[in-house]
Design an enzyme around this catalytic site. Structure first.
Site, PDB file in Angstrom:
ATOM      1  N   HIS A 125       0.798  -1.228   0.116  1.00 16.83           N
ATOM      2  CA  HIS A 125       0.113   0.062   0.020  1.00 16.83           C
ATOM      3  C   HIS A 125       0.891   1.310   0.009  1.00 16.83           C
ATOM      4  CE1 HIS A 125      -3.551  -2.158   0.207  1.00 16.83           C
ATOM      5  NE2 HIS A 125      -3.402  -2.586   1.676  1.00 16.83           N
ATOM      6  N   ASP A 160      -3.281 -10.321  -2.592  1.00 17.96           N
ATOM      7  CA  ASP A 160      -3.929 -10.031  -1.336  1.00 17.96           C
ATOM      8  C   ASP A 160      -5.382  -9.422  -1.637  1.00 17.96           C
ATOM      9  OD1 ASP A 160      -2.522  -8.585   1.384  1.00 17.96           O
ATOM     10  OD2 ASP A 160      -4.304  -7.645   0.622  1.00 17.96           O
ATOM     11  N   HIS A 162      -6.584  -6.885  -0.602  1.00 18.01           N
ATOM     12  CA  HIS A 162      -6.588  -5.393  -0.853  1.00 18.01           C
ATOM     13  C   HIS A 162      -5.720  -4.869  -1.864  1.00 18.01           C
ATOM     14  CE1 HIS A 162      -7.035  -5.804   3.608  1.00 18.01           C
ATOM     15  NE2 HIS A 162      -8.147  -4.985   3.458  1.00 18.01           N
ATOM     16  N   ASP A 241      -5.138 -12.546   3.250  1.00 20.55           N
ATOM     17  CA  ASP A 241      -6.382 -12.111   3.820  1.00 20.55           C
ATOM     18  C   ASP A 241      -7.606 -12.250   2.980  1.00 20.55           C
ATOM     19  OD1 ASP A 241      -5.101 -10.470   2.163  1.00 20.55           O
ATOM     20  OD2 ASP A 241      -5.043  -8.439   3.702  1.00 20.55           O
TER      21      ASP A 241
END
Length: 302
Positions: A125, A160, A162, A241
């Protein structure tokens, strides 16, 4: 032989009490690797700190300097709503990037064509001038830039839950880097998810998506771009995740889906990059699911 890169510094990065990105993530993974015996099948490597110059190869130097100056001598300092730094955070983040850089060197030398970096804080990120989403520096991006000192083309595959916004932001105008990112949509971080560039492949998945949706989307979205790009090295942002047990998201993947995606990426590496594959840990916040799936991931890399 496959290398496993980790270090006690990763346990020292401070986060607030009950924060999902805690040192228990690394402890749970390493304990499970030991209890299953898988850890003994990999070559242990203790990574060095990435240089500040290498961080500045993808991050703005002002941002790197800002993190260094802001480091508290005690306590914690928030750099955004979700992301904090403490006295040991800079060393942990530098060593996280250093692990992936070292793994690239191991792959290019032929000593260890495959590696798994069990590190924290995560990195994907972190944008060029901004840390966010638990991430300070974008380790996989630093490693990609390092690899490009030797290679012409690399690919970054991010599974991921995200979106890998930082990685996309850094390489959207860099055709030598293919970035493929699968993620729940709409969902955090709500940034760079609609970039229209030939070397950026975004694979959004609605909440509730499970094994069939995930596998179909990966094969349909990622296979042809990889064939066209012909990467000489594959880097992986490995997030666990998207597991159905994870508390932070709503995708419904099972343990075997992480076996499938790892084996699929290994096949792509065998086809396109002479088997060279470097993976680094990103998300995963249910400790049991994280530990199991990280062990599956390493087992497939062996």
């Amino acid at each position: 032989m496959t290398a496993l890169l980790t270090h006690p510094d990763f346990l020292l990065h401070e986060t607030p009490h009950n924060h999902p990105e805690s040192s228990e993530r690394i402890r749970s993974v390493i304990q499970h690797l030991k209890s299953t015996g898988i850890i003994d099948e990999a070559t242990p490597i203790a990574p060095d700190l990435a240089s500040l110059e290498s961080l500045a190869s993808v991050h703005a130097k002002d941002y790197v300097d800002q993190i260094e100056r802001a480091l508290p001598s005690v306590g914690m300092l928030r750099i955004d709503a979700d992301t904090s730094i403490g006295p040991n955070s800079l060393n942990a983040a530098r060593r996280s990037a250093g692990a992936v850089v070292r793994a690239v060197d191991e792959a290019l030398s032929g000593n260890h064509p495959k590696s798994f970096c069990v590190v924290r804080p995560p990195g994907h990120h972190a944008e060029s001038s901004q840390g966010m989403g638990f991430c300070l520096f974008n380790s996989v991006a630093v490693a990609a830039q390092h690899a490009l000192q030797t290679l012409d083309r690399v690919a970054i595959l991010d599974f991921d839950v995200h979106h890998g916004n930082g990685t996309v932001e850094m390489f959207a105008d860099r055709p030598e880097v293919l970035v493929c990112s699968s993620f729940q949509f709409p969902f955090y971080p709500y940034r760079y998810q609609d970039v229209d560039s030939p070397n950026i492949v975004n694979t959004p998945l609605p909440a509730g998506s499970g094994s069939r949706d995930f596998r179909k989307a990966i094969e349909e979205d990622w296979t042809r771009p990889l064939e066209n790009h012909r990467p000489q090295l594959i880097l992986v942002s490995a997030g666990f995740d998207a597991h159905e047990d994870d508390p932070l998201a709503q995708l419904m993947l099972e343990d075997d889906d992480f076996r499938w995606i790892t084996n699929w990426i290994c096949e792509m590496a065998a086809t396109h990059s002479e088997g060279r594959l470097v993976s680094t840990l990103e998300g995963g916040y249910d400790l049991s699911a994280l530990a199991r799936c990280a062990a599956i991931h390493l087992e497939c890399l062996l």
